[in-house]
Design a protein around this motif. Structure first.
Motif, PDB file in Angstrom:
ATOM      1  N   ALA A  82       0.750  -1.101  -0.059  1.00  0.00           N
ATOM      2  CA  ALA A  82       0.162  -0.148  -0.006  1.00  0.00           C
ATOM      3  C   ALA A  82       1.037   1.136  -0.093  1.00  0.00           C
ATOM      4  CB  ALA A  82      -0.879  -0.008   1.305  1.00  0.00           C
ATOM      5  N   ILE A  83       0.564   2.272  -0.671  1.00  0.00           N
ATOM      6  CA  ILE A  83       1.358   3.460  -1.044  1.00  0.00           C
ATOM      7  C   ILE A  83       0.674   4.506  -0.119  1.00  0.00           C
ATOM      8  CG2 ILE A  83       2.235   4.812  -2.616  1.00  0.00           C
ATOM      9  CD1 ILE A  83       3.072   1.857  -2.839  1.00  0.00           C
ATOM     10  N   GLY A  84       1.388   5.564   0.654  1.00  0.00           N
ATOM     11  CA  GLY A  84       0.877   6.514   1.372  1.00  0.00           C
ATOM     12  C   GLY A  84       1.132   7.898   0.624  1.00  0.00           C
ATOM     13  N   VAL A 104       5.537   3.435   1.530  1.00  0.00           N
ATOM     14  CA  VAL A 104       5.238   1.778   1.206  1.00  0.00           C
ATOM     15  C   VAL A 104       4.852   1.408   2.722  1.00  0.00           C
ATOM     16  CG1 VAL A 104       5.649  -0.444   0.202  1.00  0.00           C
ATOM     17  CG2 VAL A 104       6.417   1.827  -1.008  1.00  0.00           C
ATOM     18  N   PHE A 105       3.800   0.585   2.755  1.00  0.00           N
ATOM     19  CA  PHE A 105       3.488  -0.159   3.981  1.00  0.00           C
ATOM     20  C   PHE A 105       2.685  -1.291   3.477  1.00  0.00           C
ATOM     21  CE2 PHE A 105       0.564   2.864   3.499  1.00  0.00           C
ATOM     22  CZ  PHE A 105      -0.702   2.517   3.637  1.00  0.00           C
ATOM     23  N   THR A 106       2.176  -2.035   4.497  1.00  0.00           N
ATOM     24  CA  THR A 106       1.472  -3.350   4.026  1.00  0.00           C
ATOM     25  C   THR A 106       0.192  -3.381   4.593  1.00  0.00           C
ATOM     26  OG1 THR A 106       1.418  -5.717   3.640  1.00  0.00           O
ATOM     27  CG2 THR A 106       2.057  -4.936   5.491  1.00  0.00           C
ATOM     28  N   TRP A 129     -11.591   6.639   6.137  1.00  0.00           N
ATOM     29  CA  TRP A 129     -11.708   5.930   5.060  1.00  0.00           C
ATOM     30  C   TRP A 129     -10.778   6.367   4.009  1.00  0.00           C
ATOM     31  CZ3 TRP A 129     -14.788   9.324   7.409  1.00  0.00           C
ATOM     32  CH2 TRP A 129     -15.072  10.831   7.009  1.00  0.00           C
ATOM     33  N   GLU A 130     -10.484   5.468   2.857  1.00  0.00           N
ATOM     34  CA  GLU A 130      -9.588   5.801   1.942  1.00  0.00           C
ATOM     35  C   GLU A 130      -9.830   4.926   0.666  1.00  0.00           C
ATOM     36  OE1 GLU A 130      -5.397   5.613   2.943  1.00  0.00           O
ATOM     37  OE2 GLU A 130      -5.410   7.176   4.943  1.00  0.00           O
ATOM     38  N   VAL A 131     -10.453   5.685  -0.448  1.00  0.00           N
ATOM     39  CA  VAL A 131     -10.798   4.863  -1.520  1.00  0.00           C
ATOM     40  C   VAL A 131      -9.273   4.755  -2.410  1.00  0.00           C
ATOM     41  CG1 VAL A 131     -11.735   6.817  -2.754  1.00  0.00           C
ATOM     42  CG2 VAL A 131     -12.115   4.485  -3.564  1.00  0.00           C
ATOM     43  N   GLU A 132      -9.136   3.679  -2.949  1.00  0.00           N
ATOM     44  CA  GLU A 132      -8.032   3.399  -3.599  1.00  0.00           C
ATOM     45  C   GLU A 132      -8.393   2.524  -4.807  1.00  0.00           C
ATOM     46  OE1 GLU A 132      -4.653   3.038  -1.346  1.00  0.00           O
ATOM     47  OE2 GLU A 132      -5.284   4.143   0.376  1.00  0.00           O
ATOM     48  N   LEU A 133      -7.369   3.017  -5.948  1.00  0.00           N
ATOM     49  CA  LEU A 133      -7.259   2.153  -6.956  1.00  0.00           C
ATOM     50  C   LEU A 133      -6.273   0.955  -6.730  1.00  0.00           C
ATOM     51  CD1 LEU A 133      -7.482   1.622 -10.369  1.00  0.00           C
ATOM     52  CD2 LEU A 133      -5.547   2.755 -10.512  1.00  0.00           C
ATOM     53  N   GLN A 160     -10.759  -0.210  -0.502  1.00  0.00           N
ATOM     54  CA  GLN A 160     -10.737   0.838   0.578  1.00  0.00           C
ATOM     55  C   GLN A 160      -9.562   0.272   1.661  1.00  0.00           C
ATOM     56  OE1 GLN A 160     -11.671   2.858   2.660  1.00  0.00           O
ATOM     57  NE2 GLN A 160     -13.148   4.020   1.368  1.00  0.00           N
ATOM     58  N   ASP A 161      -8.867   1.404   1.833  1.00  0.00           N
ATOM     59  CA  ASP A 161      -7.416   1.290   2.842  1.00  0.00           C
ATOM     60  C   ASP A 161      -8.180   1.815   4.070  1.00  0.00           C
ATOM     61  OD1 ASP A 161      -5.312   1.217   4.207  1.00  0.00           O
ATOM     62  OD2 ASP A 161      -4.490   2.856   3.224  1.00  0.00           O
ATOM     63  N   ILE A 162      -9.127   1.032   4.878  1.00  0.00           N
ATOM     64  CA  ILE A 162      -9.690   1.423   6.067  1.00  0.00           C
ATOM     65  C   ILE A 162      -8.743   1.637   7.162  1.00  0.00           C
ATOM     66  CG2 ILE A 162     -11.601   0.950   7.942  1.00  0.00           C
ATOM     67  CD1 ILE A 162     -13.167  -0.340   5.712  1.00  0.00           C
ATOM     68  N   ALA A 179      -2.446  -0.525  11.868  1.00  0.00           N
ATOM     69  CA  ALA A 179      -3.573   0.304  12.068  1.00  0.00           C
ATOM     70  C   ALA A 179      -4.715   0.001  10.890  1.00  0.00           C
ATOM     71  CB  ALA A 179      -3.350   1.662  12.196  1.00  0.00           C
ATOM     72  N   LYS A 180      -4.074  -0.409   9.906  1.00  0.00           N
ATOM     73  CA  LYS A 180      -5.148  -0.706   8.502  1.00  0.00           C
ATOM     74  C   LYS A 180      -5.183  -2.378   8.063  1.00  0.00           C
ATOM     75  CE  LYS A 180      -3.005   3.700   6.712  1.00  0.00           C
ATOM     76  NZ  LYS A 180      -3.841   4.070   5.486  1.00  0.00           N
ATOM     77  N   SER A 181      -4.989  -2.828   9.269  1.00  0.00           N
ATOM     78  CA  SER A 181      -5.354  -4.413   8.974  1.00  0.00           C
ATOM     79  C   SER A 181      -6.020  -4.933   9.796  1.00  0.00           C
ATOM     80  CB  SER A 181      -4.048  -5.185   8.986  1.00  0.00           C
ATOM     81  OG  SER A 181      -2.952  -4.632   7.889  1.00  0.00           O
TER      82      SER A 181
HETATM   83 ZN    ZN Z   1      -4.218   4.366   1.734  1.00  0.00          ZN
END
Ligand code: ZN
Length: 304
Positions: A82-84, A104-106, A129-133, A160-162, A179-181
């Motif tokens: 995942a890209i911030g 970069v994170f996972t 919320w974070e909508v992502e391609l 979604q990168d919740i 925090a995103k997993s």
């Molecule tokens: Zn994100």
């Protein structure tokens, strides 16, 4: 590779299917067992599958389905990147300058779910919320040049990168990955959409609504690091495997960037979409609170 007609791959109750007008075509059945029903395994045979699927006759093999039956289209990637901060306006609302190289994170794969789901809000958290391609890797590799990067992409989907912002920013170093997993924090789907010969993937509208109110709007053309940039950058350091996912970053409009900050509440419905690809729908619910100790399971005097 040559690009043919656009295809949509779905995970219908655990089986890989092609989505066609009127329903789904089971890949294992339609290929007489040549390709597995396992939605993850297809990426290891991506080029052969793509050629087969371009020409398969699906007449008479279509069964209708409901979107609630769809699971994560890529359910068990070896790696989920995942890209911030990959949209300038989002970097700005987050209080950062444009990064010089991708952040970069996972998102751990145990957080992946399908496109329609209920998500439990962790107690004491602030869930955003974070909508992502999301890019799905077809051919893997190392040291992939930017000029060849699209040849390594099987397709794209909506993600979604919740994000639980309290843990994300607590402690001496940011805790992006954990925090995103949380369970259900990586909804994806509804389908992996392949790139066709006239793909407009580099300039699509992307957005999110809460209970019908627009909160995020952007265009994929606003990515700071493009999909080829990301593939080249990541593959200089790690090997990319067939079926890996890359969440490419979110446009502006997240709750943490609002004044005052806004986070998801019990009962709210989040819709995330990318033009031409599809949409996700998540409903958020509070964690069930522990039962009040109003009943003693055993007589209080036992053992005293
Ligand atoms: Zn994100």
């Amino acid at each position: 590779m040559e690009r043919g007609k656009l295809m949509r791959l779905i995970n219908l109750a655990g089986r890989l299917c092609l989505q066609v007008d009127g329903g789904a075509v089971d890949v294992e059945a339609a290929s007489a067992g040549r390709f597995s029903a396992d939605p993850q395994r297809v990426y290891a045979q991506w080029d052969a599958f793509y050629r087969w699927a371009q020409s398969v006759d699906t007449n008479g093999q279509v069964t209708p389905f409901r979107r609630e039956e769809l699971l994560a289209p890529v359910p068990a990637p070896k790696q989920t990147f995942a890209i911030g901060l990959n949209y300038a306006a989002h970097a700005e609302e987050s209080g950062f300058v444009k990064p010089a190289e991708p952040v970069v994170f996972t998102k751990f794969p145990s957080s992946l779910t399908g496109p329609v789901s209920e998500v439990v809000l962790p107690a004491g958290g602030s869930v955003d919320w974070e909508v992502e391609l999301v890019v799905v890797i077809g051919r893997g590799g190392r040291e992939i040049p930017i000029a060849n990067a699209w040849d390594h992409v099987a397709g794209v989907t909506v993600g979604q990168d919740i994000s639980e912002r309290v843990r994300q920013h607590s402690g001496p170093a940011p805790q992006f990955s954990l925090a995103k997993s949380h369970q259900g924090f990586s909804p994806t789907g509804p389908a992996v959409v392949t790139l066709d010969e006239i793909s407009g993937i580099e300039d699509l509208e992307i957005g999110a609504d809460i209970d019908g109110e627009a909160v995020q709007r952007g265009r994929t053309s606003q990515l700071i690091f493009s999909i080829p940039d990301l593939i080249a950058h990541l593959s200089r350091i790690v090997e990319l495997y067939p079926g890996d996912l890359i969440f490419t970053g979110t446009p502006a409009g997240v709750g943490a960037g609002m004044t005052p900050p806004r986070f998801l509440q019990h009962g709210e419905r989040l819709r995330s979409f990318i033009e031409g690809i599809g949409e996700l729908e998540q409903v958020f619910v509070d964690a069930r609170t522990e039962k009040e100790p109003c009943e003693q399971p055993f007589p209080a005097s036992v053992g005293d």
